[in-house]
Design a protein around this motif. Structure first.
Motif, PDB file in Angstrom:
ATOM      1  N   HIS A  48       0.971  -1.117   0.096  1.00 35.19           N
ATOM      2  CA  HIS A  48      -0.088  -0.148   0.052  1.00 35.19           C
ATOM      3  C   HIS A  48       0.966   1.208  -0.125  1.00 35.19           C
ATOM      4  CE1 HIS A  48      -3.690  -2.111   1.126  1.00 35.19           C
ATOM      5  NE2 HIS A  48      -2.876  -2.955   1.693  1.00 35.19           N
ATOM      6  N   TYR A  49       0.505   2.161  -0.689  1.00 32.56           N
ATOM      7  CA  TYR A  49       1.457   3.390  -1.095  1.00 32.56           C
ATOM      8  C   TYR A  49       0.702   4.423  -1.712  1.00 32.56           C
ATOM      9  CZ  TYR A  49       1.892   1.035  -5.469  1.00 32.56           C
ATOM     10  OH  TYR A  49       1.610   0.634  -6.514  1.00 32.56           O
ATOM     11  N   GLY A  50       1.333   5.868  -1.705  1.00 38.12           N
ATOM     12  CA  GLY A  50       0.998   6.586  -2.680  1.00 38.12           C
ATOM     13  C   GLY A  50      -0.281   7.661  -2.157  1.00 38.12           C
ATOM     14  N   MET A  51      -0.334   8.630  -2.722  1.00 40.13           N
ATOM     15  CA  MET A  51      -1.585   9.633  -2.638  1.00 40.13           C
ATOM     16  C   MET A  51      -2.184   9.883  -4.124  1.00 40.13           C
ATOM     17  SD  MET A  51      -2.758  10.307   0.129  1.00 40.13           S
ATOM     18  CE  MET A  51      -2.309  10.362   1.881  1.00 40.13           C
ATOM     19  N   PRO A  52      -3.195   9.573  -4.676  1.00 39.33           N
ATOM     20  CA  PRO A  52      -4.169   8.884  -3.967  1.00 39.33           C
ATOM     21  C   PRO A  52      -3.801   7.491  -3.631  1.00 39.33           C
ATOM     22  CG  PRO A  52      -4.703   8.794  -6.115  1.00 39.33           C
ATOM     23  CD  PRO A  52      -3.281   9.451  -6.212  1.00 39.33           C
ATOM     24  N   HIS A  53      -4.258   6.591  -2.776  1.00 38.03           N
ATOM     25  CA  HIS A  53      -4.259   5.425  -2.162  1.00 38.03           C
ATOM     26  C   HIS A  53      -4.030   4.361  -3.286  1.00 38.03           C
ATOM     27  CE1 HIS A  53      -5.683   1.695   0.026  1.00 38.03           C
ATOM     28  NE2 HIS A  53      -4.354   1.553   0.071  1.00 38.03           N
ATOM     29  N   THR A  54      -2.947   3.538  -3.470  1.00 33.21           N
ATOM     30  CA  THR A  54      -2.586   2.655  -4.512  1.00 33.21           C
ATOM     31  C   THR A  54      -2.377   1.394  -3.708  1.00 33.21           C
ATOM     32  OG1 THR A  54      -2.013   4.501  -5.878  1.00 33.21           O
ATOM     33  CG2 THR A  54      -1.319   2.163  -6.353  1.00 33.21           C
ATOM     34  N   TYR A  55      -2.658   0.340  -4.165  1.00 33.83           N
ATOM     35  CA  TYR A  55      -2.317  -0.875  -3.713  1.00 33.83           C
ATOM     36  C   TYR A  55      -2.004  -1.856  -4.777  1.00 33.83           C
ATOM     37  CZ  TYR A  55      -7.014  -2.312  -3.548  1.00 33.83           C
ATOM     38  OH  TYR A  55      -8.436  -2.455  -4.117  1.00 33.83           O
ATOM     39  N   THR A  56      -0.691  -2.662  -4.926  1.00 34.35           N
ATOM     40  CA  THR A  56      -0.444  -3.692  -5.754  1.00 34.35           C
ATOM     41  C   THR A  56      -0.143  -4.950  -4.954  1.00 34.35           C
ATOM     42  OG1 THR A  56       1.601  -2.962  -6.060  1.00 34.35           O
ATOM     43  CG2 THR A  56       0.132  -2.006  -7.350  1.00 34.35           C
ATOM     44  N   GLY A  57      -0.694  -5.994  -5.425  1.00 33.23           N
ATOM     45  CA  GLY A  57      -0.121  -7.255  -4.968  1.00 33.23           C
ATOM     46  C   GLY A  57      -0.829  -8.502  -5.896  1.00 33.23           C
ATOM     47  N   GLU A  58      -0.385  -9.573  -5.113  1.00 27.65           N
ATOM     48  CA  GLU A  58      -0.787 -10.737  -5.746  1.00 27.65           C
ATOM     49  C   GLU A  58      -1.153 -11.821  -4.886  1.00 27.65           C
ATOM     50  OE1 GLU A  58      -0.603 -11.548  -9.008  1.00 27.65           O
ATOM     51  OE2 GLU A  58       0.559  -9.649  -9.578  1.00 27.65           O
ATOM     52  N   ASN A  59      -1.866 -12.998  -5.312  1.00 31.35           N
ATOM     53  CA  ASN A  59      -2.304 -13.879  -4.301  1.00 31.35           C
ATOM     54  C   ASN A  59      -1.614 -15.326  -4.732  1.00 31.35           C
ATOM     55  OD1 ASN A  59      -4.213 -15.598  -6.093  1.00 31.35           O
ATOM     56  ND2 ASN A  59      -5.281 -13.431  -5.968  1.00 31.35           N
TER      57      ASN A  59
END
Length: 159
Positions: A48-59
């Protein structure tokens, strides 16, 4: 791992100085492992990071419809400047090399590897309920338990 509707175990990290990049989410959050109880065979690794809120991931989903509650598993995060790698039982399932951070009032991004350019602390928790997992229902069994056998933290030493 525990399981059931509304159950949300996690291993995650937050920065010691949350205000450095104007607070959450710009300060950064590292989710090493999250499990949503009604998906007992799948875990998530996320930044989770940034403005605006950004999230990147995998499962990662266990093969053959197995569940994380069936046995112990090893969750690993390799964190190096410019790269994160997530593993389950030594199987690489996610890699991130791009993120950003900027203040609300600024159009410019912070330099370098911000916001993942400082120390974070480790948290382990077992939440019950929430927006993502929903809330327990009549099928959810209590008590629940997240059993941890060991935790290892290494620091890379450049030679």
């Amino acid at each position: 791992m525990p399981e059931g509707h509304g159950i949300w175990p996690a291993i995650w990290m937050m920065p010691e100085d949350m205000e450095k990049y104007t607070g959450w989410p710009a300060c950064g959050e590292i989710d090493i492992m999250e499990l949503i109880g009604h998906q007992p065979g799948t875990v998530y690794g996320t930044l989770h990071y940034g403005m605006p809120h950004t999230y990147t991931g995998e499962n990662y989903t266990l093969p053959e419809a197995k569940k994380f509650s069936d046995d112990f598993h090893v969750f690993t995060l390799d964190w190096e400047p410019g790269e994160f790698r997530w593993y389950v039982d030594d199987i690489l399932y996610a890699r991130r090399t791009e993120w950003f951070s900027k203040a609300l009032e600024s159009e410019e991004q912070q330099p370098g590897f911000a916001p993942f350019d400082r120390e974070f602390y480790l948290q382990l928790n077992l939440a019950v309920g929430g927006k993502w997992p929903g809330y327990p229902d009549e099928t959810t069994q209590f008590p629940q338990r997240m059993t941890v056998d060991y935790i290892k933290v290494y620091e890379r030493v450049d030679k």
